[in-house]
Design a protein around this motif. Structure first.
Motif, short mmCIF file in Angstrom:
data_model
loop_
_atom_site.label_atom_id
_atom_site.label_comp_id
_atom_site.label_asym_id
_atom_site.label_seq_id
_atom_site.Cartn_x
_atom_site.Cartn_y
_atom_site.Cartn_z
N TYR A 1 0.86 -1.18 0.00
CA TYR A 1 0.00 0.00 0.00
C TYR A 1 0.90 1.23 0.00
O TYR A 1 1.75 1.38 0.88
N ASP B 1 -0.50 -2.45 -4.88
CA ASP B 1 -1.89 -2.91 -4.80
C ASP B 1 -2.88 -1.80 -4.54
O ASP B 1 -4.05 -1.90 -4.94
N SER B 2 -2.47 -0.74 -3.84
CA SER B 2 -3.40 0.34 -3.54
C SER B 2 -2.63 1.64 -3.34
O SER B 2 -1.49 1.64 -2.84
N LYS C 1 -6.88 1.71 -8.36
CA LYS C 1 -6.14 1.52 -7.11
C LYS C 1 -6.23 2.74 -6.18
O LYS C 1 -5.79 2.66 -5.04
N VAL D 1 -7.45 5.45 -3.63
CA VAL D 1 -8.38 5.61 -2.51
C VAL D 1 -8.14 6.99 -1.91
O VAL D 1 -7.00 7.36 -1.62
#
Length: 525
Positions: free
Chosen positions: A450, A473-474, A493, A495
């Motif tokens: 992350y 992944d994010s 991906k 946020v």
């Protein structure tokens, strides 16, 4: 709140609308005008309400027209601000210079309207990376912007995660430097599977303080990734190794020591236990200076000068005792990797110039330059103080993409089969983020990565490159910096954590004279 007005700037109208919604009030009205260089003035009244789109259509059209369309900025306050507590919300944006001038003019207009107190709410403080002198004739631009805000008439500044917390000393007014760490920690606890087994990693040595703070709050282990110019087995390293042959029989002398002060060759033979400074080479062929008391070998053991002499004197018992006493198993948690053009490569990889017009082979170091730099590794005095290079941090990102420069990247910490949280204050260029992610996955065998930061600046195609990286992944950021809807729509991906409640509570506490210390605390779920 009575006698309070919140004015939105053109950089973050959506965030300002959420702040006002949390405060239970409507945004104040102001007319922002842009006078074109040629032709009639282009004006647009910026009002924020539920019926308006996030960004005025006229302002969007002007933004797409590119630089040169905008001219002079004009601001007209449409509400009475006499004896009112005024908050102007304006963050950094792609049109950074226009938004700064707009903020300064709005502050000056409110001051001319006899406002009681003017607070600039700047979630992302512009020019925060230029908070120190990075070249001999450079400018400390962040301090200059702080002076401009003071001249315009600001009485208070509220911001989030300054790039350097010392910047608060640039202002003559109080500064509330809020932290997004409690919100980020709460997001991790709610959205990261098995977060208690995760490892918090810093992608450079400068971010270790920020990483350790979050790791302590979550009670997690932490690690660090560092990148350095690779020094292979070149001629300069061989020269240094040859110079060190028979070093135990000769003392280290300064190059400026007169010949008459140099002791005889056999003077140290009579005193084998003399603890003079020693120079050794590491696994990369780089000389290191040791004080003679103890040193760490490549396999993680420590050896002293006495053990070294005992080894040559044929005393295996002394060597065994030293090995047993100074064995350090944590040295196995240090992992090295090769970085070519910003990506991890295999140890036996050698770049080939085939199919390329440029020579992509790794050049040899200049022996004279390396010899000067490796002269006991005594750095020359720097004009700006210290011994580091006065180059900008963004230059390091560009060097990672240089095919003629190979870097060595080092991972400190155990991340095998664990989730890794790479933390920094902002994401602007993708090079160091992708390099750190590939290192923890391909070398450290991490399970998931992350990339988390407070400010998502995303310059150029940064977001697209990080989206295309298989090791990430994010991507987690806050809405302190405006992110276009088009970018967010094409990035699965991404946020975004909302800061509106944090800023609204800071505004409320400032208005009523309450302490903002609770905003820095981690609240248990």
């Amino acid at each position: 709140m009575r006698n309070t007005l919140v004015f939105p700037g053109s950089s973050c109208p959506v965030l300002t609308g959420k702040i006002c919604e949390n405060l239970g009030m409507a945004p104040a009205e102001a007319e922002l005008s842009q006078f074109a260089n040629v032709g009639a003035p282009l004006t647009h009244r910026l009002r924020l309400d539920s019926a308006m789109p996030p960004l005025p259509r006229r302002l969007q059209a002007l933004s797409r027209a590119g630089p040169g369309t905008f001219g002079e900025t004009s601001v007209k306050i449409l509400n009475s601000v006499r004896e009112k507590d005024v908050f102007v919300v304006q963050s950094g944006s792609p049109h950074i210079n226009d938004t700064i001038m707009e903020l300064l003019i709005m502050i000056s207009a409110c001051k001319g309207g006899s406002a009681n107190k003017i607070t600039a709410v700047m979630p992302y403080f512009p020019y925060s990376r230029q908070s120190k002198k990075k070249s001999h004739r450079g400018a400390i631009t962040a301090r200059m912007l702080a002076n401009l805000l003071g001249v315009a008439g600001v009485n208070h500044v509220v911001t989030v995660d300054l790039h350097a917390s010392q910047m608060q000393g640039f202002f003559r007014c109080p500064v509330d430097n809020l932290h997004a760490e409690p919100l980020i920690a709460r997001w991790i606890r709610h959205n990261v599977p098995n977060w208690k087994e995760a490892v918090v990693v810093s992608k450079n040595a400068g971010g270790t303080k920020r990483v350790t703070s979050l790791a302590d709050a979550l009670k997690l282990n932490f690690g660090m990734v560092t990148t350095d110019r690779r020094r292979g087995n070149n001629m300069s390293a061989s020269m240094i190794l040859n110079h060190l042959d028979g070093f135990d029989e000769q003392p280290i002398l300064d190059a400026h020591t007169p010949p008459k002060q140099r002791p005889a060759e056999d003077s140290t033979a009579a005193r084998p236990d003399r603890r003079a400074p020693r120079t050794v080479t590491d696994s990369q062929g780089s000389p290191q200076r040791v004080n003679g008391l103890s040193m760490r070998t490549a396999d993680g053991r420590r050896s002293s000068s006495h053990a070294h002499h005992a080894h040559h004197a044929g005393s295996p018992a002394a060597e065994t005792e030293e090995d047993h006493e100074y064995n350090d198993r944590r040295a196995h948690e240090v992992t090295h990797g090769r970085l070519v053009q910003g990506h991890i490569v295999e140890d036996d990889f050698f770049p080939s110039p085939e199919g390329s017009t440029a020579d992509t082979s790794i050049p040899e170091e200049d022996p004279m330059t390396m010899s000067h730099a490796s002269s006991f590794f005594r750095p020359e005095p720097h004009a700006l103080g210290g011994s580091g290079d006065a180059e900008e941090s963004s230059d390091e990102e560009d060097k990672l993409k240089d095919p003629k420069i190979e870097h060595m990247i080092t991972l400190v910490g155990d991340v095998k089969n664990r989730t890794v949280l790479i933390i920094d204050d902002m994401i602007d260029k993708p090079g160091s983020w992708i390099a750190a992610a590939e290192t923890v996955v391909k070398r450290g065998l991490a399970k998931k990565v992350y990339c988390i930061a407070t400010h998502g600046v995303f310059g150029g195609d940064c977001l697209q490159q990080m989206q295309a990286c298989d090791c990430i992944d994010s991507i987690v950021v806050t809405n302190s910096y405006p992110i276009s809807e088009e970018k967010a729509r094409h990035t699965g991906k991404l946020v975004v954590i909302d800061l509106s409640y944090l800023l609204a509570e800071a505004i409320r506490r400032n208005h009523f004279g309450e302490s903002i210390s609770p905003l820095f605390q981690h609240i248990a779920d």
